[in-house]
Structures are given as structure tokens and as C-alpha cells.
Design a protein around this motif. Structure first.
Motif: not given
Length: 230
Positions: A83, A3, A48, A227, A167, A26
Motif C-alpha cells: 500500500p 504508516a 502504509l 484505506l 494498493q 495506523y
């Protein structure tokens, strides 16, 4: 999974959102808009992307030249339907990347107050926020981008949250704010801004102390569900 968190001010970081993102598996990295590396950061690579808030306006591109490049890279990521989460300025940047106008709103919206969920919002992860006062701190707004779905509003601002499929989630308000110690950095030098929102610094600090923990818990539950649906 990785992320990447985009920070436009260091004190506007993940706050309460860090725990659910980490719990979802993440590895979290952050980059600041004033870093030299920001200009070439790859927005498409992370699993992400989280775009946080900031005091600048999307339309202040002369004062903040990096905005143009950020919007362009967001547009590329969104075109690939990867995402992406946006908060406050982050939501406004996403709206701009999707072709909507971002502009100054009618009032400064400051303080803890609930958002009004429509039917789509009540059936989404935002259901965790129903009736929960969450943090607002903004004076700009945006048109609802084509192809997106409105989720929440307030009396002053119709477009408080929108999504595009599973997303993309964009939030005008700040459900990440709760027990964040950096909240005092928000208040530093903000007396005039807070006053334009109808509060004093001590009143806002009191709201944060009383309502912040419940807001943070609701925000974490909302983000965890979103998520899980990616």
C-alpha cells in the motif's frame, strides 16, 4: 499497523490526511528527506507508505542526490504491491519509479479548482471530490505509467490521479490541504510562483480560507474509503 510518511519539506506534511490515517489504526511516523537516516530508511517495511509533496522536480537529481535512492526504493516497494499513497511530488516520484517520464508542464497550476473525474474516478474513492475545488500547486507532470489507470484530469494537466489496483493511489493535486495552519509556510516567498499561476498571495489565501474546509473534508472522506479498501 505502521504508516511511514516521507516529507520532502517539513511544511508539506500530512495535514488533513493525518486524521483518517490514524482513524484507520495506523501508528504514524515521519521522516524528512534532509535527515541523514533518510538514505537508509526501509520503504518496504511499513504497512502504509505516504510520499508527500515538495518544490523540487524529480529530474533535479544533481541538486537533490537523494531522489535517485528514493525512486529506487519506491520501485522495490511497488514491485511488491504494498500500500502506497503519493501526493504531488510523491505522485511524480511514484510515476518515475514505475518507469514513466516526469517533466516540466505547460503552466503553473495554482489555486483551488475541481478535478474532472472519468468513469473510473467516479467509481473510486475520488468520488468524494466530485465538484469540490481542491488545492493545486505544481508545474511538473508525468506520463501515465504502464499498468495504471487514470482517474482524474484538469484542462491544463491530463494526468491528475492514477491507481494500480487497490494498493496504489497517486494524486497530483493536494486534497490534504484545508484548514492546515502550515499553509502560510507555503505562501512565504512564493509570490512569483503564485503569480505564474495567475493569482496573488491575498487571492490564494482567500481561496484557502473559503474553500479549504470543504476540500479537507472531501479529501478525508476519499482517503478513509481508500484505506478501508486495502
Amino acid at each position: 499497523m505502521r504508516a511511514l510518511v516521507i516529507r520532502h519539506k517539513v511544511y508539506e506534511g500530512l495535514a488533513g490526511f493525518e486524521a483518517p490515517i490514524a482513524a484507520a489504526g495506523y501508528a504514524i511516523e515521519a521522516i524528512d528527506a534532509d535527515e541523514p537516516a533518510f538514505a537508509t530508511a526501509d520503504f518496504s517495511a511499513p504497512d502504509l507508505l505516504v510520499v508527500m509533496g515538495g518544490p523540487m522536480g524529480v529530474y533535479e537529481r544533481d541538486a537533490h542526490p537523494w531522489i535517485k535512492g528514493e525512486v529506487a526504493r519506491l520501485a522495490d516497494r511497488l514491485a511488491a504491491d504494498k500500500p502506497t499513497l503519493g501526493v504531488c511530488l510523491g505522485a511524480q516520484l511514484i510515476a518515475a519509479a514505475l518507469g514513466a517520464q516526469v517533466f516540466a508542464g505547460p503552466v503553473k497550476e495554482v489555486g483551488f479548482a475541481p478535478v474532472e473525474l472519468n468513469d473510473a474516478g467516479a467509481a473510486s474513492p475520488l468520488r468524494h471530490l466530485d465538484g469540490v475545488p481542491v488545492m493545486h500547486w505544481h508545474g511538473d507532470t508525468f506520463g501515465l505509467p504502464d499498468g495504471t489507470e487514470l482517474l482524474a484530469s484538469t484542462p491544463a494537466y491530463r494526468n491528475q490521479a492514477f491507481r494500480r489496483g487497490a494498493q496504489l493511489l497517486a494524486l497530483q493535486f493536494h486534497p490534504e490541504i484545508g484548514e492546515d495552519a502550515q499553509f502560510e509556510d507555503w505562501l512565504d516567498g512564493s509570490d512569483d510562483y503564485v503569480a505564474q499561476g495567475g493569482l496573488t498571495i491575498p487571492e490564494l489565501r482567500d481561496q484557502h480560507d473559503r474553500l479549504g474546509p470543504a476540500a479537507a473534508a472531501a479529501g478525508q472522506a476519499m482517503l478513509g474509503e481508500w484505506l478501508a479498501g486495502l
